[in-house]
Write a protein that holds these residues in place. Structure first.
Motif, short mmCIF file in Angstrom:
data_model
loop_
_atom_site.label_atom_id
_atom_site.label_comp_id
_atom_site.label_asym_id
_atom_site.label_seq_id
_atom_site.Cartn_x
_atom_site.Cartn_y
_atom_site.Cartn_z
N TYR A 35 0.83 -1.20 0.00
CA TYR A 35 0.00 0.00 0.00
C TYR A 35 0.87 1.26 0.00
CZ TYR A 35 -3.47 3.31 1.63
OH TYR A 35 -4.29 4.39 1.76
N ASP B 122 -6.04 -1.00 0.37
CA ASP B 122 -4.87 -1.71 0.90
C ASP B 122 -5.17 -3.20 0.93
OD1 ASP B 122 -6.17 -2.30 3.31
OD2 ASP B 122 -4.38 -1.91 4.48
N GLY B 123 -4.18 -4.00 1.24
CA GLY B 123 -4.29 -5.45 1.09
C GLY B 123 -5.43 -6.05 1.90
N ARG B 124 -5.57 -5.62 3.17
CA ARG B 124 -6.59 -6.20 4.03
C ARG B 124 -7.98 -5.85 3.56
NH1 ARG B 124 -6.92 -7.91 9.37
NH2 ARG B 124 -5.26 -9.34 8.85
N SER B 172 -2.42 -10.66 4.91
CA SER B 172 -2.27 -9.46 4.08
C SER B 172 -1.54 -8.35 4.83
CB SER B 172 -3.65 -8.96 3.64
OG SER B 172 -4.46 -8.74 4.77
N VAL B 173 -1.73 -8.29 6.16
CA VAL B 173 -1.10 -7.19 6.90
C VAL B 173 0.36 -7.51 7.22
CG1 VAL B 173 -3.20 -6.24 7.86
CG2 VAL B 173 -2.05 -8.10 9.05
N TRP B 176 2.34 -7.40 3.09
CA TRP B 176 2.41 -6.13 2.40
C TRP B 176 2.32 -5.00 3.41
CZ3 TRP B 176 -2.17 -8.94 0.15
CH2 TRP B 176 -1.75 -9.89 -0.79
N ASN B 177 2.96 -3.89 3.08
CA ASN B 177 2.74 -2.67 3.85
C ASN B 177 1.27 -2.33 3.69
OD1 ASN B 177 5.47 -2.39 4.37
ND2 ASN B 177 5.82 -1.10 2.59
N SER B 178 0.55 -2.24 4.80
CA SER B 178 -0.88 -1.96 4.66
C SER B 178 -1.26 -0.86 5.63
CB SER B 178 -1.69 -3.22 4.95
OG SER B 178 -1.47 -3.63 6.27
N HIS B 180 -4.12 -1.01 7.26
CA HIS B 180 -4.72 -1.73 8.38
C HIS B 180 -3.61 -2.25 9.30
CE1 HIS B 180 -7.09 -4.68 10.56
NE2 HIS B 180 -8.18 -4.17 10.03
#
Lengths: 144, 239
Positions: A35, B122-124, B172-173, B176-178, B180
């Motif tokens: 992100y 974002d990923g989450r 996902s958290v 990846w940089n997220s 969430h």
């Protein structure tokens, strides 16, 4: 081998194969699906210039400076490495934006390495506690 | 599980169990939400908006748990051809979809005051939205299959494959940089980064919603079985 055992083996193999393929795809998506860029990513691999991206990390302690016009602010975004990004933002930040807390900024890098943000989001970490338990951290300090 | 291959035996157990799960769930939800919304402290950073947690987190767990249930039912339908497996999958899908939607809505309402945005890709959040679409797809597929009078094999394969999204949501958290935040609660030691005064209402409400989920699933399974019986009888009369 009984028919149901055959079906079970076949299905489990299929599930494992698909799961493996998807997990491989996901791990290679690592950068694209991120992100935001962390400061360490930017110093290590560089970030796209002249394109809108997001960077994220912790607002460095005592780095927030307000400009004379009252709406422009400069601050440093760091992470667990030594890397930092200089950020400039003009506008109103979310309530949870503060020194020592997580932040995500959307904007562009200038040629001189300054990141000019047009949107600031506060990133909340995974700690939840009442004010009295937070004690000193209520006002300052990193949450880690 | 094979003792329940006979629906009559399943119904004999399901009827009282529905009641007990429903009552237990209602009591625990009242306890959890009551203490979460009124007695537990506010958060040092988020203030009062932390209370969305007591609905958001149970909804997220049940959204993921629901699809795990669908995947297990699909497996047992495809491998052992268990007669109730397809019924269970269809019964889970609707409450699962509703809890997914509830999770997305409450998360969005929490995101605005906390992050400063209702929605970000974002990923989450994206993987959770995909889960909602998977539920909707599963419901549509199961309905289409039922109208055709099929065995539900395609639906079961879809239910099994869709389970791949569950570990993606979970990790996902971490991958990846997220936006969430990561896990706050750890059941495998390591400690939780959520204060005890907030953890207990959360766990009570999560358990309560889970029991309620179970009661809804059993109720829907009984309704589906009853409908099947009616349809079979109508066919016999028409023949």
């Amino acid at each position: 081998m009984k028919a149901k055992h055959q079906r079970l083996t076949l299905l489990l193999l299929a599930v494992v194969a698909v799961l493996g393929a998807v997990l491989l795809a996901m791990s290679s998506l690592k950068d694209q699906a991120a992100y935001f860029y962390a400061p360490a990513d930017v110093t290590r691999k560089g970030a796209p210039q002249a394109r809108t991206i997001r960077i994220g990390g912790m607002v460095e302690e005592r780095s927030v400076r307000h400009a004379g016009d009252g709406v422009t602010m400069d601050f440093l975004v760091g992470d667990e490495t030594d890397a930092v990004i200089r950020v400039r933002f003009k506008g109103i930040v979310p309530d949870l934006f503060k020194e020592g807390s997580g932040v995500v900024a959307q904007g562009r890098f200038q040629p001189d390495g300054l990141f000019v943000a047009d949107e600031i989001l506060a990133k909340h970490d995974e700690s939840y506690m009442p004010p009295e338990a937070a004690g000193e951290r209520h006002k300052t300090g990193s949450l880690k | 599980m094979h003792i329940f291959a006979n629906p009559a035996r399943f119904l004999k157990l399901a009827r009282p169990l529905t009641l007990w799960l429903g009552v237990g769930g209602a009591v625990l939800i009242a306890l959890g939400l009551g203490s979460g919304l009124f007695l537990s402290p506010e958060d040092y950073l988020q203030g009062e908006s932390v209370r969305i947690l007591y609905v958001h987190v149970p909804a997220a767990w049940l959204a993921m748990g629901g699809w795990t249930g669908i995947a297990l039912a699909s497996l047992s339908q495809l491998v052992w051809k268990h007669p109730l497996a397809g019924v269970a999958g269809r019964a889970i899908a609707l409450p699962g979809a509703i809890f997914t939607a509830l999770c997305l809505i409450t998360g969005s309402l929490w995101g605005r005051p906390t992050w400063g945005t209702y929605w970000e890709w974002d990923g989450r959040m994206t993987s959770m939205l995909i889960l909602l679409f998977l539920y909707v797809g599963y419901i549509a597929l199961a309905e289409a299959d039922r109208e055709r009078g099929g065995e539900g094999r395609v639906t079961a394969i879809f239910g099994l494959l869709g389970a791949i999204n569950i570990p993606i949501i979970r990790y996902s958290v971490e991958w990846w940089n997220s936006l969430h935040q990561g896990q706050s609660i750890s059941f495998s030691g390591g400690g939780s980064s959520i204060d005890t005064s907030m953890l207990w209402p959360l766990l009570a409400s999560a358990l309560g919603f889970s029991l309620l989920f179970g009661a809804i699933v059993l109720m829907r399974m009984r309704a589906i079985l009853a409908l099947q019986k009616v349809e079979a009888r109508m066919r016999r009369l028409a023949a």
